[in-house]
Design an enzyme around this catalytic site. Structure first.
Site, PDB file in Angstrom:
ATOM      1  CE1 TYR A 129      82.120  43.716  65.860  1.00 48.30           C
ATOM      2  CE2 TYR A 129      83.302  41.968  66.496  1.00 48.30           C
ATOM      3  CZ  TYR A 129      83.136  43.146  66.564  1.00 48.30           C
ATOM      4  OH  TYR A 129      83.620  44.057  66.899  1.00 48.30           O
ATOM      5  CB  SER A 185      87.332  42.385  65.855  1.00 45.67           C
ATOM      6  OG  SER A 185      87.098  41.455  67.355  1.00 45.67           O
TER       7      SER A 185
END
Length: 260
Positions: free
Chosen positions: A152, A139
């Protein structure tokens, strides 16, 4: 672009979102596709019904034994594994002082440990072949911090660094490993987060220079390139596919200049 005819591709998180889009693209390019996911979906069932050369295994990527069994069945049936794409992931997060230990463990286990176990499961086969392309899905939040992202961000940053190490350790055995760093992509995972925070959603859309969220198919295009022979000299790379989100900050200047 070269195609993937007769290649064997394993895709984790294949039942929806980015994983499903990548599985569909690989199949269109001629690959045999083996989908791994915790649950079947109607979207996967429709895909499988339309494509003969695909299989599905119900797999929790945090379970090494189940993952290894699915990979072993693939090798037994098809004799090789040419591509692994790791798209299984979850999106929980929060500031550290508000984050409980169970959430930390769950996100790290799925996003980082699951990627590790999936790669480990295919390495013996790829080493014996002296060939293979591994594509991880990280990401932009694994490259730059995001407010409230904590676990995350940490999990995806770990995926980025794991990818580099796989490229370093196995490159001379013919195995390439690259990661895709998507921006904000229109998937069920995105909506879980965005629908509860409409102001954040508007800000992300503004900071995405193309002016919209990405499509899973746009990530699949990058995944196809990295898996293909056209990327034969690309390894250890983090390919950002984010509509310009990480290019720099927007402060409304272009609007004042009429560039909209």
């Amino acid at each position: 672009m070269s195609n993937l005819k007769n290649k064997v591709a394993i895709v984790t998180g294949a039942a929806s979102g980015i994983g499903l889009a990548c599985a569909q693209r690989y199949a269109r390019e001629g690959a045999v596709v083996i989908g791994l996911d915790r649950n079947r979906t109607d979207a996967w069932n429709s895909f499988e019904a339309a494509i003969d050369a695909c299989r599905f295994h119900q797999v929790d990527v945090t379970d090494a034994d189940v993952t290894n069994t699915a990979v072993a069945r693939t090798v037994e049936e098809f004799g090789r594994i040419d591509i692994l794409l790791t798209a299984a992931g979850i999106g929980e997060a929060g500031p550290v002082n508000m984050l409980d230990e169970d959430t930390w463990d769950r996100v790290i286990n799925v996003n980082l440990k699951g990627t590790f176990l999936s790669i480990k499961a295919v390495l013996d086969t790829m080493m014996a072949q002296r060939s293979g392309s591994i594509v991880t899905v990280a990401s932009v939040e694994g490259l730059n911090g995001t407010e409230g992202g904590s676990v995350y961000n940490a999990s995806k940053g770990g995926v980025v660094m794991l990818t580099k190490n796989i490229a370093i350790d196995y490159g001379r055995l013919g195995i390439r490993c690259n990661t895709i760093c998507p921006g904000f992509i229109n998937t069920p995972l995105l909506h879980e987060v965005m629908d509860a925070m409409p102001d954040f959603k508007k800000d992300v859309e503004r900071e995405t220079k193309i002016g919209r969220f990405g499509k899973p198919e746009e990530i699949a295009g990058a995944a196809y390139f990295l898996a293909s022979d056209d990327a034969s000299f690309v390894t250890g790379h983090s390919l950002v596919v984010d509509g310009g989100y990480t290019a720099g900050h927007s402060h409304g200047i272009v609007e004042l200049m009429g560039l909209v």
